[in-house]
Design a protein around this motif. Structure first.
Motif, PDB file in Angstrom:
ATOM      1  N   PRO A 132       5.369   7.571  67.771  1.00  0.00           N
ATOM      2  CA  PRO A 132       5.980   8.489  66.795  1.00  0.00           C
ATOM      3  C   PRO A 132       6.460   9.799  67.389  1.00  0.00           C
ATOM      4  O   PRO A 132       7.241  10.508  66.748  1.00  0.00           O
ATOM      5  N   LEU A 133       6.040  10.142  68.594  1.00  0.00           N
ATOM      6  CA  LEU A 133       6.506  11.368  69.229  1.00  0.00           C
ATOM      7  C   LEU A 133       7.899  11.221  69.816  1.00  0.00           C
ATOM      8  O   LEU A 133       8.554  12.220  70.136  1.00  0.00           O
ATOM      9  N   ALA A 134       8.361   9.980  69.971  1.00  0.00           N
ATOM     10  CA  ALA A 134       9.674   9.744  70.574  1.00  0.00           C
ATOM     11  C   ALA A 134      10.599   8.921  69.695  1.00  0.00           C
ATOM     12  O   ALA A 134      11.822   8.971  69.882  1.00  0.00           O
ATOM     13  N   GLY A 135      10.061   8.149  68.759  1.00  0.00           N
ATOM     14  CA  GLY A 135      10.911   7.264  67.970  1.00  0.00           C
ATOM     15  C   GLY A 135      10.540   7.260  66.505  1.00  0.00           C
ATOM     16  O   GLY A 135       9.536   7.844  66.083  1.00  0.00           O
ATOM     17  N   VAL A 136      11.370   6.583  65.701  1.00  0.00           N
ATOM     18  CA  VAL A 136      11.135   6.409  64.266  1.00  0.00           C
ATOM     19  C   VAL A 136      11.182   4.918  63.955  1.00  0.00           C
ATOM     20  O   VAL A 136      11.864   4.144  64.629  1.00  0.00           O
ATOM     21  N   LEU A 137      10.446   4.514  62.922  1.00  0.00           N
ATOM     22  CA  LEU A 137      10.346   3.108  62.543  1.00  0.00           C
ATOM     23  C   LEU A 137      11.384   2.787  61.482  1.00  0.00           C
ATOM     24  O   LEU A 137      11.415   3.410  60.420  1.00  0.00           O
ATOM     25  N   ILE A 138      12.256   1.809  61.769  1.00  0.00           N
ATOM     26  CA  ILE A 138      13.300   1.361  60.835  1.00  0.00           C
ATOM     27  C   ILE A 138      13.131  -0.139  60.621  1.00  0.00           C
ATOM     28  O   ILE A 138      13.370  -0.927  61.540  1.00  0.00           O
ATOM     29  N   ARG A 139      12.635  -0.523  59.423  1.00  0.00           N
ATOM     30  CA  ARG A 139      12.495  -1.937  59.058  1.00  0.00           C
ATOM     31  C   ARG A 139      11.684  -2.703  60.112  1.00  0.00           C
ATOM     32  O   ARG A 139      12.038  -3.801  60.512  1.00  0.00           O
ATOM     33  N   GLY A 140      10.600  -2.085  60.606  1.00  0.00           N
ATOM     34  CA  GLY A 140       9.710  -2.734  61.560  1.00  0.00           C
ATOM     35  C   GLY A 140      10.138  -2.628  63.010  1.00  0.00           C
ATOM     36  O   GLY A 140       9.438  -3.134  63.897  1.00  0.00           O
ATOM     37  N   ASN A 141      11.271  -1.968  63.301  1.00  0.00           N
ATOM     38  CA  ASN A 141      11.761  -1.789  64.664  1.00  0.00           C
ATOM     39  C   ASN A 141      11.803  -0.295  65.006  1.00  0.00           C
ATOM     40  O   ASN A 141      11.901   0.554  64.111  1.00  0.00           O
ATOM     41  N   TRP A 142      11.757   0.008  66.307  1.00  0.00           N
ATOM     42  CA  TRP A 142      11.688   1.388  66.757  1.00  0.00           C
ATOM     43  C   TRP A 142      13.038   1.863  67.297  1.00  0.00           C
ATOM     44  O   TRP A 142      13.701   1.158  68.048  1.00  0.00           O
ATOM     45  N   VAL A 143      13.423   3.088  66.879  1.00  0.00           N
ATOM     46  CA  VAL A 143      14.678   3.720  67.282  1.00  0.00           C
ATOM     47  C   VAL A 143      14.351   5.122  67.777  1.00  0.00           C
ATOM     48  O   VAL A 143      13.457   5.790  67.241  1.00  0.00           O
ATOM     49  N   VAL A 144      15.054   5.587  68.793  1.00  0.00           N
ATOM     50  CA  VAL A 144      14.800   6.905  69.350  1.00  0.00           C
ATOM     51  C   VAL A 144      15.155   7.988  68.335  1.00  0.00           C
ATOM     52  O   VAL A 144      16.051   7.823  67.500  1.00  0.00           O
ATOM     53  N   GLN A 145      14.437   9.112  68.364  1.00  0.00           N
ATOM     54  CA  GLN A 145      14.687  10.209  67.447  1.00  0.00           C
ATOM     55  C   GLN A 145      16.056  10.847  67.710  1.00  0.00           C
ATOM     56  O   GLN A 145      16.544  10.860  68.839  1.00  0.00           O
ATOM     57  N   SER A 146      16.644  11.397  66.658  1.00  0.00           N
ATOM     58  CA  SER A 146      17.976  11.990  66.778  1.00  0.00           C
ATOM     59  C   SER A 146      17.971  13.209  67.686  1.00  0.00           C
ATOM     60  O   SER A 146      18.957  13.477  68.384  1.00  0.00           O
ATOM     61  N   GLU A 147      16.878  13.984  67.689  1.00  0.00           N
ATOM     62  CA  GLU A 147      16.814  15.180  68.535  1.00  0.00           C
ATOM     63  C   GLU A 147      16.835  14.832  70.013  1.00  0.00           C
ATOM     64  O   GLU A 147      17.237  15.658  70.843  1.00  0.00           O
ATOM     65  N   ILE A 148      16.417  13.615  70.359  1.00  0.00           N
ATOM     66  CA  ILE A 148      16.471  13.191  71.755  1.00  0.00           C
ATOM     67  C   ILE A 148      17.873  12.727  72.114  1.00  0.00           C
ATOM     68  O   ILE A 148      18.364  12.969  73.228  1.00  0.00           O
ATOM     69  N   MET A 149      18.540  12.071  71.167  1.00  0.00           N
ATOM     70  CA  MET A 149      19.918  11.637  71.407  1.00  0.00           C
ATOM     71  C   MET A 149      20.864  12.825  71.511  1.00  0.00           C
ATOM     72  O   MET A 149      21.789  12.832  72.338  1.00  0.00           O
ATOM     73  N   TYR A 150      20.648  13.850  70.689  1.00  0.00           N
ATOM     74  CA  TYR A 150      21.526  15.025  70.664  1.00  0.00           C
ATOM     75  C   TYR A 150      20.665  16.277  70.810  1.00  0.00           C
ATOM     76  O   TYR A 150      20.252  16.876  69.817  1.00  0.00           O
ATOM     77  N   PRO A 151      20.361  16.675  72.057  1.00  0.00           N
ATOM     78  CA  PRO A 151      19.503  17.846  72.277  1.00  0.00           C
ATOM     79  C   PRO A 151      20.147  19.128  71.740  1.00  0.00           C
ATOM     80  O   PRO A 151      21.363  19.217  71.559  1.00  0.00           O
ATOM     81  N   GLU A 152      19.310  20.104  71.489  1.00  0.00           N
ATOM     82  CA  GLU A 152      19.780  21.378  70.956  1.00  0.00           C
ATOM     83  C   GLU A 152      20.735  22.043  71.947  1.00  0.00           C
ATOM     84  O   GLU A 152      20.484  22.110  73.144  1.00  0.00           O
ATOM     85  N   GLY A 153      21.858  22.524  71.408  1.00  0.00           N
ATOM     86  CA  GLY A 153      22.860  23.181  72.237  1.00  0.00           C
ATOM     87  C   GLY A 153      23.956  22.271  72.739  1.00  0.00           C
ATOM     88  O   GLY A 153      24.956  22.745  73.274  1.00  0.00           O
ATOM     89  N   SER A 154      23.804  20.951  72.569  1.00  0.00           N
ATOM     90  CA  SER A 154      24.829  20.018  73.026  1.00  0.00           C
ATOM     91  C   SER A 154      25.837  19.740  71.916  1.00  0.00           C
ATOM     92  O   SER A 154      25.646  20.136  70.762  1.00  0.00           O
ATOM     93  N   VAL A 155      26.926  19.067  72.276  1.00  0.00           N
ATOM     94  CA  VAL A 155      27.969  18.684  71.320  1.00  0.00           C
ATOM     95  C   VAL A 155      28.327  17.226  71.560  1.00  0.00           C
ATOM     96  O   VAL A 155      28.032  16.659  72.623  1.00  0.00           O
ATOM     97  N   SER A 156      28.986  16.633  70.592  1.00  0.00           N
ATOM     98  CA  SER A 156      29.397  15.234  70.729  1.00  0.00           C
ATOM     99  C   SER A 156      30.510  15.123  71.769  1.00  0.00           C
ATOM    100  O   SER A 156      31.267  16.066  72.003  1.00  0.00           O
ATOM    101  N   ALA A 157      30.620  13.939  72.364  1.00  0.00           N
ATOM    102  CA  ALA A 157      31.555  13.751  73.468  1.00  0.00           C
ATOM    103  C   ALA A 157      33.001  13.611  73.011  1.00  0.00           C
ATOM    104  O   ALA A 157      33.917  13.792  73.813  1.00  0.00           O
ATOM    105  N   ILE A 158      33.249  13.311  71.731  1.00  0.00           N
ATOM    106  CA  ILE A 158      34.620  13.031  71.283  1.00  0.00           C
ATOM    107  C   ILE A 158      35.273  14.277  70.693  1.00  0.00           C
ATOM    108  O   ILE A 158      36.269  14.787  71.226  1.00  0.00           O
ATOM    109  N   ASN A 159      34.734  14.792  69.606  1.00  0.00           N
ATOM    110  CA  ASN A 159      35.340  15.938  68.928  1.00  0.00           C
ATOM    111  C   ASN A 159      34.519  17.220  69.047  1.00  0.00           C
ATOM    112  O   ASN A 159      34.860  18.226  68.421  1.00  0.00           O
ATOM    113  N   GLY A 160      33.451  17.202  69.825  1.00  0.00           N
ATOM    114  CA  GLY A 160      32.678  18.413  70.049  1.00  0.00           C
ATOM    115  C   GLY A 160      31.899  18.884  68.836  1.00  0.00           C
ATOM    116  O   GLY A 160      31.763  20.091  68.611  1.00  0.00           O
ATOM    117  N   VAL A 161      31.370  17.960  68.040  1.00  0.00           N
ATOM    118  CA  VAL A 161      30.571  18.332  66.875  1.00  0.00           C
ATOM    119  C   VAL A 161      29.218  18.840  67.349  1.00  0.00           C
ATOM    120  O   VAL A 161      28.582  18.221  68.217  1.00  0.00           O
TER     121      VAL A 161
END
Length: 462
Positions: free
Chosen positions: A319-348
């Protein structure tokens, strides 16, 4: 490949000998002909410079051979020492003719930690680490002596012809005070190193022929145990490589150098398994979930470097790194998009990307089929960013809807009821926030619809 197609032909034991490890040097002759050999050559002199690790070896020439040019040999001796020999200086060729050829060493490789000398005897290999490698190249110092003497004679003649002593202007230079950085740079220069090498005196050594008793005694030290033919003494030595295979592999491979070499070859954001093993457990799970997108608990256990980890410890860390979705584990959003970063396409910004991704993950807990245009309308993100988020956790169906990459894992939810309840409580706590996002979008759509109808009426009346 099937093991039966590649059978083991023979197993040969390998032993490590360290008796000569600190004194064993390998001499190479890279410029000699492939057919030439110095095994039977007569060494008339050998000397070393211990500090700079230089070696000089003089091999005798067969002046009685029919292939030897006596006249040319005498000319070389006269050119080196002159017709009138100086008793204060050591002659280059004592016999008055060129009767030897000299070889001087250089360092082709500085780091020899990965090189060893191996000998095979009685179907056993005995290996000894090298202390250094010396590349022996022929030196022609007698030509340098000839040039130096010629220049000295010319200068003496010019001084004798001069009637008067000419006055010359003298320029006085004061040495600058150098700092630590300048001093280190000067000590690494070629002139400084050459000066140190030339100032160190040569130390004469004893050369033992390969057939001598002393040479044979030294060769016996190449075998593990140092005495006997090698096999019996090595087998009787209880400390001969008495380590487990994993420990022996770590002794052979330097972790620091291996990580540096592998990291330079891998693409960005890719971590090698050797480096992953050195991380903390929570960081290992972050890397695995981020790269693999959606995983079951059993798949995570199989991907962890340490197969002996207890399942309870991994469950507490997940639970410190992922979230449970329908019995499967997915990485947390804060790890995918760290603070201060932007998206690679439109810079969101990362804050909006995390908010939108959390909403999409929440929707997957409610439904297995989502439509991209509806998600873009609610999250207010460009369609490219929505597609980027969906591709990280879902797949596109033929009906243009998106489904989670893995089917629902009801078995895990049933077996780990406590973790499942905690994850459901996490999504329930955030449900009000996500519902408000949907209601806000509906109100905006209603206001937009009323404005468009009024505009249409005005246009029709006009």
């Amino acid at each position: 490949m099937d093991e039966e197609d590649d059978p083991v032909v023979e197993e040969i034991p390998v032993y490590l000998s360290k008796t000569l490890a600190e004194n064993l040097y390998l001499l190479q002759y890279p410029v000699k002909a492939s057919t030439a050999t110095f095994d039977d050559g007569q060494v008339v002199n050998s000397c070393v410079k211990p500090i700079n690790q230089q070696i000089k070896v003089d091999y005798a020439l067969n002046t009685a051979s029919k292939n030897y040019d006596s006249f040319k040999g005498e000319q070389f001796a006269i050119a080196a020492d002159g017709k009138e020999k100086d008793r204060q200086q050591k002659p280059t060729f004592r016999s008055g003719t060129m009767d030897k050829q000299s070889f001087l060493s250089s360092k082709p490789i500085e780091d020899v930690n990965r090189y060893m000398v191996c000998t095979l005897q009685d179907r056993e290999i005995h290996a000894t680490p090298l202390q250094g490698i010396a590349s022996m190249r022929q030196m022609f110092s007698y030509f340098d002596k000839q040039d130096k003497r010629t220049k000295a004679e010319q200068k003496a003649e010019q001084d004798a012809d001069a009637d008067e002593e000419e006055l010359k202007q003298v320029t006085v230079k004061f040495a600058r005070t150098e700092n630590e950085k300048v001093r280190k740079a000067r000590e690494k220069s070629f002139n400084y190193i050459s000066k140190l090498e030339s100032e160190e005196p040569w130390c004469e050594t004893f050369w033992h022929a390969k057939t001598s008793t002393a040479a044979e005694l030294e060769r016996q030290k190449l075998f593990c145990g140092g005495t006997g033919s090698g096999g019996a003494s090595a087998r009787e030595d209880p400390a001969a490589l008495n380590v487990a295979p994993p420990e022996y592999l770590e002794m052979l491979i330097s972790k620091e150098k291996t990580d540096r070499n592998i990291d330079s070859m891998l693409p960005s954001r890719v971590v090698c398994m050797h480096k992953l093993k050195q991380m903390a457990l929570v960081d290992q799970i972050k890397v695995i979930l981020k790269d693999a997108k959606v995983l079951t608990f059993q798949q995570i256990m199989d991907l962890l470097p340490d197969r002996g980890l207890a399942a309870d410890k991994v469950l507490r860390t997940l639970p410190l790194a992922g979230v449970l979705i329908r019995g499967n584990w997915v990485v947390q959003s804060e790890i995918m998009y760290p603070e201060g970063s932007v998206s690679a396409i439109n810079g969101v910004p990362a804050e909006q990307m995390c908010k939108a991704r959390d909403y999409i993950l929440y929707r997957f807990t409610q439904s297995d089929h989502l439509e991209r245009h509806q998600l873009a309308l609610i999250t207010q993100l460009p369609t490219e960013e929505i597609r980027e988020i969906l591709c990280s956790v879902a797949r596109l169906n033929p009906d243009r809807t998106w489904s989670l990459l893995l089917p629902s894992n009801e078995e895990f939810s049933a077996n780990e009821q406590e973790i499942s309840d905690r994850q459901n409580a996490f999504w329930t706590a955030r449900a009000d926030k996500f519902n408000e996002m949907e209601r806000s979008t509906k109100r905006v759509r209603k206001r937009s619809g009323r404005s468009e109808s009024k505009y249409d009426v005005k246009m029709s009346n006009g």
